[in-house]
Motif scaffolding. Structure first.
Motif, short mmCIF file in Angstrom:
data_model
loop_
_atom_site.label_atom_id
_atom_site.label_comp_id
_atom_site.label_asym_id
_atom_site.label_seq_id
_atom_site.Cartn_x
_atom_site.Cartn_y
_atom_site.Cartn_z
N ILE A 151 0.83 -1.21 0.00
CA ILE A 151 0.00 0.00 0.00
C ILE A 151 0.87 1.26 0.00
O ILE A 151 0.63 2.20 -0.76
CB ILE A 151 -0.94 0.00 1.23
CG1 ILE A 151 -1.91 -1.17 1.14
CG2 ILE A 151 -1.69 1.33 1.33
CD1 ILE A 151 -2.73 -1.39 2.39
N LYS A 152 1.89 1.27 0.83
CA LYS A 152 2.76 2.44 0.96
C LYS A 152 3.53 2.72 -0.34
O LYS A 152 3.62 3.87 -0.77
CB LYS A 152 3.76 2.21 2.10
CG LYS A 152 4.87 3.26 2.22
CD LYS A 152 4.34 4.60 2.68
CE LYS A 152 5.48 5.58 2.89
NZ LYS A 152 4.98 6.93 3.28
N LEU A 153 4.05 1.68 -0.96
CA LEU A 153 4.89 1.85 -2.14
C LEU A 153 4.09 1.93 -3.43
O LEU A 153 4.52 2.57 -4.39
CB LEU A 153 5.90 0.70 -2.23
CG LEU A 153 6.84 0.55 -1.02
CD1 LEU A 153 7.69 -0.70 -1.17
CD2 LEU A 153 7.73 1.78 -0.86
N LEU B 98 5.45 -6.05 -6.30
CA LEU B 98 6.59 -6.64 -5.60
C LEU B 98 6.76 -8.09 -6.02
O LEU B 98 5.79 -8.81 -6.21
CB LEU B 98 6.37 -6.57 -4.08
CG LEU B 98 6.21 -5.19 -3.47
CD1 LEU B 98 5.93 -5.31 -1.97
CD2 LEU B 98 7.45 -4.34 -3.71
N SER B 99 8.00 -8.49 -6.15
CA SER B 99 8.29 -9.89 -6.46
C SER B 99 7.81 -10.78 -5.31
O SER B 99 7.88 -10.40 -4.13
CB SER B 99 9.79 -10.08 -6.66
OG SER B 99 10.13 -11.45 -6.66
N ALA C 163 14.14 -2.38 4.70
CA ALA C 163 13.93 -1.58 3.49
C ALA C 163 14.58 -2.22 2.28
O ALA C 163 14.03 -2.21 1.17
CB ALA C 163 14.47 -0.17 3.71
N ILE C 164 15.77 -2.78 2.49
CA ILE C 164 16.51 -3.40 1.39
C ILE C 164 15.71 -4.54 0.74
O ILE C 164 15.71 -4.70 -0.48
CB ILE C 164 17.86 -3.95 1.89
CG1 ILE C 164 18.78 -2.79 2.27
CG2 ILE C 164 18.53 -4.82 0.85
CD1 ILE C 164 19.07 -1.84 1.15
N HIS C 165 14.99 -5.29 1.55
CA HIS C 165 14.19 -6.39 1.00
C HIS C 165 13.10 -5.85 0.07
O HIS C 165 12.79 -6.47 -0.96
CB HIS C 165 13.58 -7.22 2.14
CG HIS C 165 14.58 -8.05 2.88
ND1 HIS C 165 15.30 -9.06 2.29
CD2 HIS C 165 14.99 -8.01 4.18
CE1 HIS C 165 16.10 -9.62 3.19
NE2 HIS C 165 15.93 -8.99 4.34
N PHE C 166 12.52 -4.72 0.43
CA PHE C 166 11.49 -4.14 -0.43
C PHE C 166 12.09 -3.54 -1.69
O PHE C 166 11.51 -3.63 -2.77
CB PHE C 166 10.68 -3.10 0.36
CG PHE C 166 9.67 -3.72 1.27
CD1 PHE C 166 8.41 -4.04 0.82
CD2 PHE C 166 10.00 -4.01 2.59
CE1 PHE C 166 7.48 -4.64 1.65
CE2 PHE C 166 9.08 -4.60 3.44
CZ PHE C 166 7.81 -4.91 2.96
N VAL C 167 13.26 -2.92 -1.56
CA VAL C 167 13.94 -2.39 -2.75
C VAL C 167 14.24 -3.52 -3.72
O VAL C 167 13.97 -3.43 -4.92
CB VAL C 167 15.25 -1.68 -2.37
CG1 VAL C 167 16.02 -1.26 -3.63
CG2 VAL C 167 14.96 -0.45 -1.51
N ASN C 168 14.77 -4.61 -3.20
CA ASN C 168 15.10 -5.75 -4.06
C ASN C 168 13.85 -6.38 -4.67
O ASN C 168 13.88 -6.87 -5.80
CB ASN C 168 15.87 -6.80 -3.27
CG ASN C 168 17.30 -6.37 -2.97
OD1 ASN C 168 17.89 -5.62 -3.74
ND2 ASN C 168 17.84 -6.83 -1.86
N ALA C 169 12.73 -6.36 -3.92
CA ALA C 169 11.49 -6.95 -4.43
C ALA C 169 10.89 -6.11 -5.55
O ALA C 169 10.04 -6.60 -6.31
CB ALA C 169 10.47 -7.09 -3.30
N GLU C 170 11.33 -4.85 -5.66
CA GLU C 170 10.85 -3.99 -6.73
C GLU C 170 11.63 -4.18 -8.02
O GLU C 170 11.21 -3.73 -9.08
CB GLU C 170 10.97 -2.51 -6.31
CG GLU C 170 10.08 -2.13 -5.15
CD GLU C 170 10.45 -0.78 -4.58
OE1 GLU C 170 11.15 -0.01 -5.27
OE2 GLU C 170 10.04 -0.49 -3.44
N GLN C 171 12.79 -4.83 -7.92
CA GLN C 171 13.64 -5.00 -9.10
C GLN C 171 12.97 -5.93 -10.10
O GLN C 171 12.31 -6.89 -9.73
CB GLN C 171 15.01 -5.59 -8.72
CG GLN C 171 15.75 -4.78 -7.68
CD GLN C 171 16.22 -3.43 -8.21
OE1 GLN C 171 16.33 -3.24 -9.40
NE2 GLN C 171 16.50 -2.51 -7.32
#
Length: 277
Positions: free
Chosen positions: A83-85, A89-90, A157-165
């Motif tokens: 919701i926030k982003l 997400l992967s 946060a890093i996990h969410f960044v990576n899930a956006e890749q």
């Protein structure tokens, strides 16, 4: 629905009406049950359907040993993150974040607290994902009674960044480090700090982050802007020299020579953030 596999007392694998495997969770849902018996649907609290087979297999194995409370906390954080982003997400986020929450809780119970050397940079370069990490700390405290230190927000946060890749590379740490190093080169060249709230700074950092991602994944711009670069190097000599310093860092560190197009973009962005100095 019929039980296909019992993972533990609270988790089973079943088959839905479309013949697709689903993970079902609920307190005592599998107690005394065996493969082939019907599922007591009244005990089902959560349903997980992961479309990627490899991810589902990893998640399944993870659920065998991870307490139900940790899984539900991770899911709550993931739902907040979606919701926030507002981004796709992967599915790997279910594996990676659940494993991280579980491992972190165990670490804290053993008195092992890790510091994140890139916390400030992750907060600056990925503010929305970092906000999800901060929310995660709050959720863990309320649901599990564990007080994560603020560094954990950056790890999450890093996990969410990576899930956006778009590709399954764990790039966030490397991207943050490259972005910081390039920003430092510009700061040293002009002996200044930047207004991090300005639109020009945001554009510069966004460009550098995408450049870092391309650098790490081997995707680069074609070398077809030599004429424009000749113009810019004459018009913005200081900015061009700064871009060359960035090129030296990239070549020394990654053995990659910046194309004329990449130098054009860097020179233009450096001009924007330094024009009022």
């Amino acid at each position: 629905m019929i039980i296909k596999r019992v993972l533990n007392n609270n988790t089973i694998i079943s088959i839905n009406s479309k013949g697709v495997e689903v993970l079902l969770m609920g307190k005592g849902i599998a107690f005394g049950q065996k493969k082939g018996q019907p599922v007591d649907l009244e005990l089902v609290e959560k349903t997980f359907l992961l479309r990627d087979k490899d991810t589902q297999n990893k998640f399944t194995e993870l659920l065998i040993d991870v307490p139900m409370e940790h899984i539900l906390v991770a899911e709550k954080i993931i739902n907040f993150g979606k919701i926030k982003l507002g981004k796709n997400l992967s599915e790997t986020i279910y594996v990676n974040l659940t494993d991280h929450i579980h491992s972190a809780v165990e670490r804290y119970q053993e008195g092992i607290i890790l510091k994140n050397p890139l916390r400030w940079d992750i907060e600056r370069f990925y503010p929305d994902e970092y906000a999800v990490g901060e929310k995660a700390i709050e959720v863990v405290r309320k649901e599990l009674g564990v007080e994560f230190v603020i560094d954990e927000a950056a790890f999450i946060a890093i996990h969410f960044v990576n899930a956006e890749q778009s590709k399954s590379f764990d790039l966030a740490y490397e991207v943050a480090e490259i972005t910081k190093n390039i920003e430092d080169i510009v700061k040293r060249a002009y002996n200044t700090e930047f207004d991090e709230s300005s639109l020009d700074y945001y554009r510069f950092i966004t460009h550098v982050k995408f450049f870092a991602q391309r650098l790490l994944t081997g995707e680069h711009y074609e070398d077809d802007d030599s004429e424009l670069l000749d113009t810019l190097k004459k018009k913005y000599e200081l900015e061009y020299r700064c871009a060359l310093k960035i090129g030296e860092y990239v070549e020394e560190t990654f053995e990659y020579c910046l194309s004329s197009t990449e130098l054009v973009y860097l020179t233009a962005h450096i001009r924007r953030i330094t024009k009022n100095l």
